[in-house]
Design an enzyme around this catalytic site. Structure first.
Site: not given
Ligand code: FAD
Ligand code: NAP
Length: 314
Positions: A139-140, A136
């Site tokens: 997200c990261d 992701c």
């Protein structure tokens, strides 16, 4: 808390399919309960710009999903933060057990559990998940400011992730096992014009290399699938973007499936192999897998459930 709640229609999943089913089932006065699962809002909450949902030239995926949730709620859909851990479709009313301890019984069920990221299945990938290996970018990505990273895959997700990651990374290597991307042409065009992205064709990930103290990725070993030659690429982040698999664990032994795990529905309908159980979205669809098609199927599932329930009452 342990309690049992009954509903006419239980909707499992809170992606575009689930929320759209929530809108339609509410407007049919069926007072549905929608259980959100581990990922409220579904897959679109893991992306940034969405440019192909009608009515929005550009919208952030998480914002679109909040709008869909609010829409379903405004129509009267009850939205519950719970995860269904067990589903019994062998007798009616159907029974679903929630992780919260709540048991839900329902006259009809709409399954909209979507899909989850696929992994390559390498031991080193597993060892560094959360320590440099991710599925992701939204997200990261932020953790890789000024670093070199790699993205694995050749579909829309891989190309979008690679483009998004150029906001943070100094260099993004896109590793694909062929020399042809299956992403949309507009995305390929953006990818090719981006100086920070370096495609590496005909290669596959062999091993994630890293250290343990502190735990983190230092590089990868890749294999040229045409020559068998192994080479190393230094990097701090590895983003695996090789597609998604349907989340059909709850029903795999109870419903007919197709194409390795997608729930089968009758042509032109969302009816599954069990009367009273309907399925919509990526859970059933190995072909289109889009937000708008999932929303469309969510609408169909609510209408199918409404008609089926009315026929039972006759
Ligand atoms: P999902 O969105 O997969 O949602 C599934 C839901 O089920 C989740 O809420 C989850 O919590 C819930 N759930 C699962 N198991 C349980 C359980 N046991 N109990 C309760 N709930 C459960 N499509 C586009 O059209 N345009 C795009 O730009 C686009 N970009 C994308 C970018 C990325 C990175 C990804 C991964 C996908 C993208 N897609 C895009 C595809 C799109 O996101 C999917 O087609 C769509 O989200 C599928 O919707 P769905 O409702 O079927 O399921
Ligand atoms: P996908 O279209 O299935 O593509 C998966 C990619 O990963 C393919 O290029 C595939 O290679 C590669 N791959 C699969 N298994 C592999 C393995 N074991 N090793 C190496 N490579 C592997 O998946 P996706 O990109 O996640 O897209 C899923 C769906 O969501 C699609 O329908 C897509 O259109 C949709 N989506 C849409 C948007 C958008 O509209 N903007 C954005 C993201 C996703 P091959 O090509 O060789 O098979």
């Amino acid at each position: 808390m342990t309690e049992t709640r009954h509903t006419r229609v239980l909707i499992i999943g809170s992606g575009p399919a689930g929320y759209t089913a929530g809108v339609y089932a509410s407007r049919a006065m069926l007072q549905p309960i929608l259980v959100q699962g581990l990922e409220p809002g579904g897959q679109l909450t893991t992306t940034t710009e969405v440019e192909n949902f009608p009515g929005f030239t550009e919208v952030q995926g998480p914002d679109l999903m909040i709008k869909m949730q609010e829409h379903a709620q405004a129509m009267g859909c009850e939205i519950v933060g719970d995860i269904i851990t067990d589903l019994d479709l062998s007798k009616r009313p159907f029974t679903a057990k929630g992780d919260s301890g709540t048991t839900y019984t329902a006259d009809a069920v709409i399954l909209a559990t979507g899909a989850r990221a696929k992994w390559l299945g390498l031991p080193s990938e597993e060892a560094f998940k959360g320590f440099g290996v991710s599925a992701c970018a939204t997200c990261d990505g932020f953790f890789y400011r000024g670093q070199e990273i790699v993205v694995i895959g050749g579909g829309n997700t891989a190309v979008e992730e690679a483009l998004f990651l150029t906001n943070f990374a100094s260099k993004v290597t896109l590793i694909h096992r062929r020399d042809e991307l299956r992403a949309e042409k507009i995305l390929i065009d953006r990818l090719m014009k981006n100086d920070k992205i370096h495609p590496l064709w005909h290669h596959q990930l062999e091993e994630v290399v890293g250290e343990n103290d502190p735990k983190g990725v230092t590089g990868i070993k890749v294999k040229n699938v045409q020559t068998g030659e192994i080479s190393e690429i230094p990097c701090k982040g590895v983003f695996v973007a090789i597609g998604h698999a349907p989340a059909s664990e709850l029903v795999k032994d109870q419903l007919e499936l197709h194409n390795g795990g997608y729930v089968s529905v009758q042509p032109g309908s969302t009816a599954t192999s069990v009367p009273g159980v309907f399925a919509a979205g990526d859970l059933t669809d190995h072909k289109y897998r889009q937000a708008v098609t999932s929303a469309g199927m969510g609408c169909m599932a609510a209408l199918d459930a409404e008609h089926w329930l009315a026929a039972q009452d006759d």
